[in-house]
Design an enzyme around this catalytic site. Structure first.
Site, PDB file in Angstrom:
ATOM      1  N   HIS B  93       0.845  -1.202   0.000  1.00  0.00           N
ATOM      2  CA  HIS B  93       0.000   0.000   0.000  1.00  0.00           C
ATOM      3  C   HIS B  93       0.880   1.252   0.000  1.00  0.00           C
ATOM      4  O   HIS B  93       0.711   2.141  -0.837  1.00  0.00           O
ATOM      5  CB  HIS B  93      -0.932   0.009   1.208  1.00  0.00           C
ATOM      6  N   ASP B 122       6.912  20.582 -27.366  1.00  0.00           N
ATOM      7  CA  ASP B 122       7.063  19.306 -26.666  1.00  0.00           C
ATOM      8  C   ASP B 122       8.111  19.519 -25.586  1.00  0.00           C
ATOM      9  O   ASP B 122       8.556  20.645 -25.362  1.00  0.00           O
ATOM     10  CB  ASP B 122       7.485  18.183 -27.631  1.00  0.00           C
ATOM     11  N   TRP B 157       7.366   0.173   3.531  1.00  0.00           N
ATOM     12  CA  TRP B 157       7.869   0.954   2.406  1.00  0.00           C
ATOM     13  C   TRP B 157       9.253   1.529   2.680  1.00  0.00           C
ATOM     14  O   TRP B 157       9.938   1.948   1.753  1.00  0.00           O
ATOM     15  CB  TRP B 157       6.876   2.055   2.008  1.00  0.00           C
ATOM     16  N   SER B 187      13.278   5.705 -13.930  1.00  0.00           N
ATOM     17  CA  SER B 187      12.279   6.493 -14.643  1.00  0.00           C
ATOM     18  C   SER B 187      12.203   7.916 -14.103  1.00  0.00           C
ATOM     19  O   SER B 187      12.197   8.887 -14.871  1.00  0.00           O
ATOM     20  CB  SER B 187      10.930   5.796 -14.505  1.00  0.00           C
ATOM     21  N   SER B 188      12.197   8.055 -12.781  1.00  0.00           N
ATOM     22  CA  SER B 188      12.079   9.389 -12.182  1.00  0.00           C
ATOM     23  C   SER B 188      13.278  10.257 -12.526  1.00  0.00           C
ATOM     24  O   SER B 188      13.148  11.452 -12.793  1.00  0.00           O
ATOM     25  CB  SER B 188      11.985   9.287 -10.659  1.00  0.00           C
ATOM     26  N   HIS B 271      13.114  12.132   2.845  1.00  0.00           N
ATOM     27  CA  HIS B 271      12.430  13.369   3.209  1.00  0.00           C
ATOM     28  C   HIS B 271      12.269  14.330   2.043  1.00  0.00           C
ATOM     29  O   HIS B 271      11.178  14.843   1.830  1.00  0.00           O
ATOM     30  CB  HIS B 271      12.975  14.062   4.450  1.00  0.00           C
ATOM     31  N   GLU B 273      11.745  13.395  -0.752  1.00  0.00           N
ATOM     32  CA  GLU B 273      10.629  12.738  -1.443  1.00  0.00           C
ATOM     33  C   GLU B 273       9.281  13.307  -0.997  1.00  0.00           C
ATOM     34  O   GLU B 273       8.360  13.470  -1.799  1.00  0.00           O
ATOM     35  CB  GLU B 273      10.695  11.230  -1.173  1.00  0.00           C
ATOM     36  N   TYR B 275       8.668  16.284  -0.227  1.00  0.00           N
ATOM     37  CA  TYR B 275       8.446  17.535  -0.959  1.00  0.00           C
ATOM     38  C   TYR B 275       8.269  17.280  -2.450  1.00  0.00           C
ATOM     39  O   TYR B 275       7.597  18.060  -3.134  1.00  0.00           O
ATOM     40  CB  TYR B 275       9.582  18.523  -0.649  1.00  0.00           C
ATOM     41  N   SER B 286      -1.788  26.730  -6.824  1.00  0.00           N
ATOM     42  CA  SER B 286      -1.389  28.116  -7.078  1.00  0.00           C
ATOM     43  C   SER B 286      -1.870  28.585  -8.455  1.00  0.00           C
ATOM     44  O   SER B 286      -1.789  29.767  -8.774  1.00  0.00           O
ATOM     45  CB  SER B 286       0.135  28.265  -6.997  1.00  0.00           C
ATOM     46  N   HIS B 320      14.931  13.697  11.281  1.00  0.00           N
ATOM     47  CA  HIS B 320      13.763  13.748  12.177  1.00  0.00           C
ATOM     48  C   HIS B 320      12.924  12.478  12.036  1.00  0.00           C
ATOM     49  O   HIS B 320      12.016  12.252  12.812  1.00  0.00           O
ATOM     50  CB  HIS B 320      12.932  15.028  11.977  1.00  0.00           C
ATOM     51  N   HIS B 321      13.245  11.660  11.031  1.00  0.00           N
ATOM     52  CA  HIS B 321      12.609  10.342  10.951  1.00  0.00           C
ATOM     53  C   HIS B 321      13.328   9.337  11.851  1.00  0.00           C
ATOM     54  O   HIS B 321      12.916   8.194  11.944  1.00  0.00           O
ATOM     55  CB  HIS B 321      12.637   9.818   9.515  1.00  0.00           C
ATOM     56  N   THR B 346       6.485  26.860   4.253  1.00  0.00           N
ATOM     57  CA  THR B 346       5.238  26.156   3.963  1.00  0.00           C
ATOM     58  C   THR B 346       4.054  26.972   4.465  1.00  0.00           C
ATOM     59  O   THR B 346       3.057  27.153   3.758  1.00  0.00           O
ATOM     60  CB  THR B 346       5.256  24.766   4.630  1.00  0.00           C
ATOM     61  N   LYS B 349       3.169  29.964   2.282  1.00  0.00           N
ATOM     62  CA  LYS B 349       2.337  29.658   1.113  1.00  0.00           C
ATOM     63  C   LYS B 349       0.860  29.613   1.480  1.00  0.00           C
ATOM     64  O   LYS B 349       0.008  30.098   0.730  1.00  0.00           O
ATOM     65  CB  LYS B 349       2.742  28.308   0.522  1.00  0.00           C
ATOM     66  N   ARG B 468       1.775   1.275  14.831  1.00  0.00           N
ATOM     67  CA  ARG B 468       1.473   1.012  13.420  1.00  0.00           C
ATOM     68  C   ARG B 468       2.157  -0.288  13.009  1.00  0.00           C
ATOM     69  O   ARG B 468       2.993  -0.836  13.734  1.00  0.00           O
ATOM     70  CB  ARG B 468       1.932   2.180  12.551  1.00  0.00           C
TER      71      ARG B 468
END
Lengths: 193, 623
Positions: B93, B122, B157, B187-188, B271, B273, B275, B286, B320-321, B346, B349, B468
């Site tokens: 998941h 293009d 994950w 790919s990314s 992390h 990721e 963002y 926006s 922080h993780h 953040t 915004k 969890r």
């Protein structure tokens, strides 16, 4: 029609060159992570052989010298293609590729020697980090050699002229980058005890 | 063809000209020709549609996994599915929703919208763009094929070492995970390089950086984060693959390896990721908020700078993780501070969007509702984030359902809500028809109810001590009621998603035909017909302001459709991207043979394809 194919870009830089610079930026993080891991792990091995027992600075200095000198040949190849000198382009492209091949030969010799001395990729964390780091660098050099030989073949067939100098220039960007990475590897892994 | 120019304002005229969706998205010569056309396409619009379709398929897969998880947790000591299946479900998941849904959905918008927003025909490298898509698709399908072997990844994950070692995970599960993610990562990376080049180089004359639409800006920032973060996870995955396939010692403590190294490498990617997931949606709303407030974005430069700052600071918060890992007070203090600092841009915004709406002529379309939804829900997720930015608080909340609630509020409430807004906003541009507003409002309100009912109780469940990633809980914990509420919410959320998918399908045929600029929006993509011709702009526009369709010389849809012979020459289709993607995927997949030379077969296939590709001209005469 040619104009339609390559409309002027917002910066004036060719897309391929800009894209390749971005790729190199990304590659610095790739090698940065590999090198950092090596630095963390070089003293962490719990069984030998340890780095100072196997690393051979004199031999690697020679291969380093050859690889760095090949960058000069690469510059001369670009200069030749920009002047429109087919013979010069061919000569220097081949010289660069041969420099790369000699470097790879040294690396093959180094890896074989290490294995004989009892250091494989599975022996300890030093071996794992060392082989994966220098192996990926070697793979990059191999790709570069194939690229240079392809360009040399195209030059010999007369398919690369002055107007295609960008193709040589981008191969050169790659080659110099791979060299710069080796300077960092050589300094951090071999020279610093 | 003055008629064609004038026709831009009327949908019926555009269709009469033969530029309807059907004409654009099928190829002459029947079904087979159309299939071949899509497989070999290098058109950013078709690639965008394929990205969205594949990601929506994976969304349904990942959603089904979520529902199974929630059924298992609905009542205490449930035996609906066992612990092993549960482990596979929550791992897949998370992996699916992040790598195969949220990221590719954002990339779908990058693909379709960015070239149109910057006035380009293009992307910079159309064939690489196709490669990017096919590599993603093969990686995603391979990852999910693990279900067929009953060996779906089961180590979460984040795949912490050394649970992922051969010793503790001897099955194929982790093999599928490490290989699948490696393929998707390639790919990314290719996509990021492509979009950075595109945005720097293919901007229309006059479209300076500080005139770029916010969505393009956030695509740019996201692409930079991808280009720098993907290589780090690539190295981590290479170490893990080497440990599993070549018996190296990177994460073997007995040999001096350090499992915490995995955590560092993973979160140095992981992390940023976060963002990567949220910034595209910040970009989307926006665009949506100013359009439906009929006001230019409040404090445009500040929003741009805030996005860039988030991109930079996002690189300095990863530990922080890892507060519970025991990095020591100095490291912890640094990461507490940097994490709190990143909340500032953040928050800025959020205020910019609010100020944009303030005093505007608001139109509450479904797109606007989702944009407002993001501002509200994401803020809740941001506030709980500030709570566990503090290390001592985090020590209590770590690995509890509080964290699950937090990141679903940010990723679903932020990223996914923004993506929904993007679908309602740009759908008419893609298909030439509006999505149903009635179904859209049903979607929105069931989403709001379902989402909050699912995840808000999880804050409490977590604070009350439910960990969890555990497949059940004892009745004495007294959390059965909260969990049942979550499960009911999840099913409402599921129904809401089905309404959305039905709306997408139904509106393609039965939606109200849309004009070139149905929302009266200010940016360039609305100056071309809906859907745009395959070359986008017959004539490259000149831009003189941030809101070219609201003011300046380019105001109003005025980009002519080219007539017969004058169509701009576009890159030719190519089969090499999909074949190269097969080669790349094969190289990784063959690692599972555990014989060192077997992956070289895949490498040889890749090499042949790359050479064929390099010698195939990008532009060829039409045959």
């Amino acid at each position: 029609m040619e104009i339609a194919h390559h409309p002027p870009t917002a910066t004036g830089l060719d897309n391929r060159k800009l894209g390749f610079w971005t790729f190199i930026g990304s590659e610095t993080l790739f090698f940065g992570s590999l090198i950092s891991t090596y630095m963390v792990y070089k003293g962490a091995a719990v069984t030998g052989p340890y780095p100072h027992e196997v690393l051979n600075i004199p031999v690697t200095s020679v291969s380093t010298f050859v690889l760095l000198t090949s960058s000069l040949a690469m510059v001369l190849a670009l200069n030749a293609v920009q002047r429109g000198s087919r013979a010069g382009t061919l000569t220097w492209l081949l010289a660069t590729a041969i420099g790369g091949l000699i470097f790879l030969g040294f690396q093959a010799y180094e890896f074989t020697t290490f294995v004989h001395e009892g250091l494989t990729i599975q022996t300890n964390v030093f071996g794992s980090a060392f082989y994966v780091l220098t192996g990926f660098h070697g793979a990059h050099v191999s790709v570069g050699v194939l690229w240079l030989l392809t360009l040399a073949a195209l030059t010999a067939m007369g398919k690369i002229g002055r107007e295609d100098s960008l193709k040589v220039e981008i191969a050169g960007l790659y080659w110099h980058f791979v060299d710069v990475v080796w300077i960092v590897i050589f300094t951090l892994i071999y020279l610093i005890p | 063809m003055a008629d064609a120019i004038a026709s831009e304002r009327g949908p019926q005229r555009a269709h009469a000209e033969g530029h309807g969706a059907a004409a654009l998205y099928t190829d002459p010569g029947g079904l087979w020709a159309t299939i071949r056309g899509w497989i070999t396409t290098v058109d950013h619009k078709r690639i965008g549609i394929m990205y969205a379709s594949a990601a929506l398929f994976f969304l349904l897969v990942g959603g089904l996994e979520a529902l199974l998880i929630r059924v298992q947790l609905a009542v205490p000591e449930n035996d609906f599915i066992g612990a092993e299946t549960y482990n596979q479900l929550f791992t897949m998941h998370g992996t699916t929703m992040i790598f195969l849904v949220a990221m590719p959905l954002a990339v779908a918008f990058f693909n379709y919208i960015v070239p149109l927003q910057i006035g380009a025909r293009d992307v910079a490298f159309p064939r690489l763009n196709a490669l990017s898509f096919w590599v993603f698709l093969f990686g995603g399908l391979f990852l999910n094929s693990s279900w067929l072997f009953g060996a779906a990844p089961n180590t979460s994950w984040v795949g912490y070492a050394n649970l992922t070692s051969v010793q503790y995970s001897p099955g194929l599960n982790v093999d599928f995970w490490v290989i699948g993610l490696s393929i998707v990562g390639i790919s990314s990376l290719i996509g990021a390089i492509n979009f950075i080049t595109t945005i720097i180089n293919l901007r229309a004359p006059g479209l300076t950086l500080m005139r770029m639409p916010l969505f393009t800006w956030m695509t740019f920032v996201t692409s930079w984060i991808l280009a720098t973060a993907i290589p780090v996870i690539a190295v981590a995955l290479i170490f893990l693959a080497a440990d599993r396939f070549f018996a190296t010692n990177f994460f073997v403590p007995g040999a001096g390896g350090d499992p915490v190294l995995w955590q560092h490498l993973f979160w140095i990617f992981g992390h940023p990721e976060v963002y990567i997931l949220i910034l595209p949606s910040f970009g989307i709303i926006s665009e949506v908020v100013p359009t439906f407030s009929r006001k230019p974005l409040f404090g445009y430069p500040i929003v741009v700078y805030a996005g860039i700052l988030i991109g930079f600071i996002g690189w300095g918060v990863w530990s922080h993780h890892m507060f519970t890992t025991g990095l020591g007070p100095i490291a912890d203090s640094f990461f507490v501070a940097s994490t709190m600092i990143i909340a500032i841009p953040t928050g800025v915004k959020i205020f910019n969007w609010l100020a944009t709406m303030w005093g505007g002529a608001l139109r509450f379309t479904t797109a606007m509702l989702f944009a407002i939804g993001l501002v509200a829900i994401f803020t809740i997720g941001g506030l709980s984030g500030i709570m566990h930015a503090s290390a001592p608080v985090d020590l209590q909340q770590h690995d509890s359902y509080f964290v699950v609630a937090h990141f679903h509020y940010t990723i679903v409430g932020g990223a996914v809500t923004g993506l929904f807004a993007g679908f309602y906003y740009w759908y008419p541009k893609v298909t030439g028809r509006l999505m149903s507003e009635t179904l859209g409002k049903w979607h929105f309100w069931t989403f709001i109810v379902g989402f909050n009912l699912t995840f808000f109780p999880q804050h409490f469940v977590g604070l009350f001590g439910m960990p969890r990633r555990v497949f059940t809980y004892p009745a004495e914990l007294g959390l059965g009621g909260w969990n049942m509420a979550s499960t009911i919410g999840a099913f409402i959320f599921g129904v809401s998603t089905l309404i959305f998918v039905w709306n997408l399908i139904r509106s393609a045929r039965r939606g109200t035909p849309a004009a070139a600029n149905p929302w009266d929006a200010p940016t360039l993509e609305w100056s071309v017909p809906s859907p745009p011709p395959h070359y986008n702009f017959a004539e490259i526009p000149e831009v003189e302001s941030r809101d070219p369709l609201w003011k300046g010389a380019a105001a109003g849809p005025d980009r002519a459709v080219a007539t017969g012979g004058d169509e701009p020459h576009m890159p030719s289709p190519s089969a090499w991207p999909i074949l190269t993607a097969l080669g790349i995927s094969l190289t990784w997949i063959l690692l599972m043979a555990r014989i060192w030379w077997v992956p070289l077969i895949g490498l040889a296939v890749t090499a042949v394809c790359v050479y064929s590709w390099a010698f195939q001209p990008a532009f060829r005469a039409e045959s």
